[in-house]
Design an enzyme around this catalytic site. Structure first.
Site, short mmCIF file in Angstrom:
data_model
loop_
_atom_site.label_atom_id
_atom_site.label_comp_id
_atom_site.label_asym_id
_atom_site.label_seq_id
_atom_site.Cartn_x
_atom_site.Cartn_y
_atom_site.Cartn_z
N VAL A 109 35.89 29.54 23.83
CA VAL A 109 34.86 29.79 23.15
C VAL A 109 35.20 31.45 22.53
CG1 VAL A 109 32.23 30.62 23.26
CG2 VAL A 109 33.09 28.34 24.23
N ALA B 191 31.52 25.88 15.29
CA ALA B 191 31.46 25.01 14.06
C ALA B 191 31.52 23.42 14.79
CB ALA B 191 32.39 25.30 13.26
N ASP C 214 35.47 27.42 8.30
CA ASP C 214 35.52 26.48 9.77
C ASP C 214 34.85 25.21 9.82
OD1 ASP C 214 36.80 28.61 10.76
OD2 ASP C 214 35.45 29.14 12.40
O1 PMV Z 1 38.09 32.52 13.82
P1 PMV Z 1 36.49 32.21 13.48
O2 PMV Z 1 36.41 30.75 14.02
O3 PMV Z 1 35.99 33.17 14.20
O4 PMV Z 1 36.70 32.48 12.09
C1 PMV Z 1 36.64 33.51 11.39
C2 PMV Z 1 37.17 33.67 10.01
C3 PMV Z 1 36.64 34.81 9.13
O5 PMV Z 1 37.27 34.67 7.92
C4 PMV Z 1 37.10 36.13 9.74
C5 PMV Z 1 35.36 34.89 8.89
C6 PMV Z 1 34.95 33.25 7.90
O6 PMV Z 1 33.78 33.12 7.91
O7 PMV Z 1 35.61 33.02 7.21
#
Ligand code: PMV
Length: 295
Positions: free
Chosen positions: A86, A94, A136
């Protein structure tokens, strides 16, 4: 009782720039997943993980949103299990939303198609991340490599399977904070940030072509270059940089932080012959090492 599943993901290129309209590439990680089980009982939910106060509030908001969208009498209970770390950049939120939407849709015979699941999951992602790009929920809904831009999504095929070693620093990071940090620094120094986003865009476009051609060496180089630019955006950390260097020294084609950064995961591009060496080199500085093949 009905159980539905949703996988995890890893971002190979373009995180952060994707929030500013640039493309991002993400792939599904199917060995990590969430299972949501729905039963017909007065509403309650259980999880296999202990939730902190903030997570509990977000879960309440998630169920409120889902029940309002599903237009149901709420006499449904849910149990959630997941082996996705997490807050580590593997799309746990997601995956959680999509497994629940799929389970509710099956249980209530709503027959939601992928487009409906994806758009509802995007609404859920706003609860967790504020202003998500949508990358995501898209890669997790469709379970295919995706070249994603805010208004245009293209799925594509990898010429060859790719071997990924994912290193989880074990440091939880907030996507919302990381994204807000980039936005603040961008507002102070637009030129520098726009230049970095343009470079990341070129890398991501080249990377798609290289993945489609099976030019793994080039993909690796582009990953490392993407990491350098993410460092310039100030979203890396010593732990992430350390793991990236270790993976490269052990023979990875390339490596980069993956996702929001500041903590969370990094990903190295390996091949079948050197994956064990790379995993071993990272093991001691990592909370968890995950090897996965994406085809
Ligand atoms: O790694 P995650 O699931 O927190 O995705 C972050 C990706 C970002 O580009 C930083 C934010 C987004 O909404 O795409």
């Amino acid at each position: 009782m009905i159980t539905a599943k949703a996988c995890a993901k890893i971002i190979l290129f373009g995180e952060h720039a994707v929030v500013f309209g640039k493309p991002g590439i993400a792939v599904p990680v199917k060995k990590c997943y969430t299972l949501a089980t729905i039963s017909s009982e007065p509403f309650s939910y259980t999880t296999d993980k202990e939730l902190n106060e903030e997570e509990t509030i977000k879960m309440a908001k998630l169920f409120k949103l889902l029940f309002s969208k599903l237009d149901t009498n709420k006499n449904l209970s849910a149990h959630i299990e997941s082996n996705i770390p997490v807050g580590c950049g593997m799309g746990s939120s997601a995956s959680l939303s999509i497994s629940l939407i799929r389970a509710f849709s099956n249980f209530l015979s709503l027959n939601y198609d992928a487009e409906k699941i994806n758009s509802l999951a995007f609404e859920c992602e706003k609860i967790f991340h504020g202003n998500p790009s949508g990358l995501d929920n898209t890669v997790i809904t469709y379970e295919m490599p995706v070249f994603y831009r805010r208004k245009k999504t293209e799925f594509f095929e990898l010429k060859k399977p790719i071997h990924l070693v994912i290193g989880n620093t074990g440091i939880k990071s907030s996507t919302k904070e990381a994204v807000e940090g980039v936005r603040k620094r961008y507002e102070k120094d637009e030129r520098k940030y726009l230049h970095a986003f343009d470079e990341i865009e070129k890398i991501t476009e080249d990377a798609r072509e290289s993945l489609e051609k099976g030019d793994i060496r080039k993909v690796g180089k582009l990953m490392s270059y993407n990491h350098k630019l993410l460092k310039e955006l100030e979203v890396s950390s010593d732990a992430l940089d350390g793991l990236v260097s270790k993976a490269i020294k052990a023979g990875a084609y390339g490596a980069k932080l993956a996702g929001a950064g500041l903590g969370g995961c990094m990903v190295a591009l390996a091949d079948e012959r050197n994956k064990d060496k790379i995993m071993k080199s990272m093991k001691d500085s990592c909370h968890e090492v995950i090897y996965t093949v994406v085809s």
